[in-house]
Each structure stands twice: as C-alpha cells, then as structure tokens.
Write a protein that holds these residues in place. Structure first.
Motif, mmCIF file in Angstrom:
data_model
loop_
_atom_site.group_PDB
_atom_site.id
_atom_site.type_symbol
_atom_site.label_atom_id
_atom_site.label_comp_id
_atom_site.label_asym_id
_atom_site.label_seq_id
_atom_site.Cartn_x
_atom_site.Cartn_y
_atom_site.Cartn_z
ATOM 1 N N PHE A 135 0.839 -1.202 0.000
ATOM 2 C CA PHE A 135 0.000 0.000 0.000
ATOM 3 C C PHE A 135 0.878 1.257 0.000
ATOM 4 O O PHE A 135 0.629 2.201 -0.744
ATOM 5 C CB PHE A 135 -0.958 0.001 1.208
ATOM 6 N N ALA A 136 1.931 1.237 0.809
ATOM 7 C CA ALA A 136 2.841 2.386 0.864
ATOM 8 C C ALA A 136 3.549 2.569 -0.476
ATOM 9 O O ALA A 136 3.625 3.686 -1.008
ATOM 10 C CB ALA A 136 3.858 2.193 1.995
ATOM 11 N N ALA A 137 4.047 1.460 -1.044
ATOM 12 C CA ALA A 137 4.787 1.548 -2.311
ATOM 13 C C ALA A 137 3.893 2.083 -3.422
ATOM 14 O O ALA A 137 4.295 2.969 -4.191
ATOM 15 C CB ALA A 137 5.348 0.175 -2.689
ATOM 16 N N VAL A 138 2.662 1.569 -3.518
ATOM 17 C CA VAL A 138 1.755 1.998 -4.586
ATOM 18 C C VAL A 138 1.447 3.493 -4.444
ATOM 19 O O VAL A 138 1.486 4.243 -5.426
ATOM 20 C CB VAL A 138 0.451 1.163 -4.572
ATOM 21 N N ALA A 139 1.174 3.939 -3.220
ATOM 22 C CA ALA A 139 0.881 5.363 -3.008
ATOM 23 C C ALA A 139 2.056 6.216 -3.472
ATOM 24 O O ALA A 139 1.869 7.226 -4.157
ATOM 25 C CB ALA A 139 0.570 5.616 -1.533
ATOM 26 N N VAL A 140 3.283 5.786 -3.136
ATOM 27 C CA VAL A 140 4.459 6.587 -3.494
ATOM 28 C C VAL A 140 4.714 6.548 -4.996
ATOM 29 O O VAL A 140 4.892 7.597 -5.630
ATOM 30 C CB VAL A 140 5.707 6.113 -2.704
ATOM 31 N N PHE A 141 4.695 5.351 -5.615
ATOM 32 C CA PHE A 141 5.052 5.370 -7.045
ATOM 33 C C PHE A 141 3.962 5.998 -7.914
ATOM 34 O O PHE A 141 4.259 6.587 -8.951
ATOM 35 C CB PHE A 141 5.594 4.036 -7.563
#
Lengths: 142, 136
Positions: free
Chosen positions: A116-122
């Motif tokens: 979830f964190a990675a998707v939000a950032v990329f």
C-alpha cells in the motif's frame, strides 16, 4: 470501448495473479521474476513465466490486436530519457522489491502494508513526473 | 512439470492482459500519469478489473491453506522502511518519464519496439546496480 478492453485486460491479469499464487504460491511480480530468472534453484517457473509473457503479444497480434510503438523514438533524443527511465525503474523496483504487478496487484490483494505504501508513493511520484517534469523535457504528450 | 506449465500459462494470460488492456502501450500509461484535460483513466480500470479478481481470489486461496503445487505460499515480510519508499519513488520517477514498467517493457522488447530495446538493458543495469548502492 477502450475502457471495456481495459477492464477485460485487467481481469486477465487478475486471473494470472491468482493462478500463480494458487498454483505455485508465488507472487506475479514481473520485476522480481525478471531479475532472478537466471539464478540457480527455482528458475524454471520464472523462465516459463517470462516466455509466456513474451509470446503473448505475438498471439494477440495474430488474433488482430495491434500494439502501438512506444512514444519516444530514439532519433529525437528520447533515447537518453528512456535509458535514464530504465535505470531508475531498475534501481527503484529492486530497492523497493516490486513494481506495478507485484505491489500494485498481488501486494494489495494480500493487504500488505508495504505494498500500500509503495503503490501510493510510485503513483504520486509517477504522476508528478509525467505531469510536471516530462513536458519540460520532451514536450506535451501527443 | 506442472509448476512450469502453470507458470507458462500464467505468463501468457498476463501478457495478453497487458496487450488487451492497452497497458503494454506507454501512451496509455503516460495518459493516466499526466493529470490534466486529456487524462486517460484506463489504468484505473485495469487495476480495478485485476483487483476485483485477485483480492477475493487471494483471500480464498489463503483460506485453503496451501498452493496446489508447492508446500506453502511465499511470504513477504518486513516493515515500511526508507529503502522501500525511496525505491518506490525512484520507480515512480522512471515510470513517469517513459511510461514503461517492467511488464510492458518486456512485451515491447518481444515485439522489437525500439523504445523497449533502449529501456530494458538500462532496467537490467539498474537492477544490477541497486544491491551495490549504499546509503539509500
């Protein structure tokens, strides 16, 4: 029509992710599969997956689905941009352990906080770069 | 044999999904990432279609307890750390510049698209460099 095709293609991708997880217990993360495809051990399934992935567009083409070429011909200086982009994607997906498929589809389906964190950032950085920076470098998207 | 065949079919399905959905074409990805008048929401539809299948699918599989052709599901542990976030940010930057992530780039490579032939070697160099970087 394009939106229906997008939805249908998404369903196929979702089915593929479920099949790999249900069959092999593996995550259909293309970056990870690619970078470890030639490591000893369990490489057979990875190579088989990549063969399937790369044969697929030819099957699609044979059934009449044409795929447009990428937007940046090397001759206009886009080559440097593409190389820089490739380098960033390679470093980023290796450090972050995943790309759109591994984090975006499988990770979210496993309710992984890291994904979830990675998707939000990329997503946020991708939108900022494509919207604000890319037009300055290569002009508006046409 | 069965795992290999499963992986092959999975790759085929995934690749056909990328082409059918339009995501193998970087124009569509850049159209989504470029916010403005001409915003193209198709990537959202692809994610929606995929997650509508994979979210319930993964939940059901995990209830089943184990995969068919392996001893256990692969587990990815770990916390949200700086390495993950900086990696995701670098990936997002590259994705926003070219509209390619690894899957569509491999599809383009297979079709002989020039852009993918520049992008993928750089991708592999990046993946090779990453574990050798310190301080990120």
């Amino acid at each position: 029509m394009a939106m229906t095709m997008a939805l249908a293609g998404g369903v196929l991708i979702g089915l593929a992710a479920v099949m790999l997880y249900g069959g092999l217990g593996r995550i259909a993360g293309i970056s990870g599969i690619t970078y470890t495809a030639f490591e000893r051990g369990q490489r057979h399934w990875r190579l088989a997956f990549l063969v399937g992935l790369m044969v697929a567009p030819w099957i699609a083409a044979a059934s009449g689905l044409r795929l447009a070429e990428g937007p940046l011909p090397v001759s206009t200086g886009g080559g440097v941009l593409l190389a820089v982009a490739g380098l960033l994607v390679g470093i980023g997906t290796r450090l972050g352990n995943g790309c759109t498929s591994g984090h975006g589809i499988c990770g979210l389906s496993r309710f992984s906080p890291r994904s979830f964190a990675a998707v939000a950032v990329f997503m946020a950085v991708g939108m900022a770069v494509a919207t604000l920076l890319r037009p300055l470098l290569v002009g508006d998207l046409s | 044999m069965r795992p290999t065949v499963t992986a092959l079919i999975t790759g085929l399905l995934f690749g056909i999904g990328l082409v059918v959905s339009g995501m193998a074409d970087p124009h569509n990805v850049l159209g989504f990432l470029t916010v403005g008048k001409h915003w193209n929401p198709s990537l959202l539809m692809v994610m929606g279609g995929a997650l509508a299948i994979s979210m319930p699918g993964f939940v059901l599989l995990q209830r089943r307890g184990r995969p068919w052709f392996a001893a256990a599901f692969a587990t990815a542990g770990g916390r949200v750390d700086r390495r993950l976030l900086s990696g995701a940010a670098l990936f997002g930057a590259g994705w926003g510049l070219a509209g390619y992530c690894p899957g569509p780039a491999l599809v383009g490579l297979s079709l002989g698209h020039l852009a993918a032939w520049v992008f993928v070697p750089a991708l592999m160099v990046g993946a090779w460099i990453a574990p050798r970087l310190r301080g990120i």
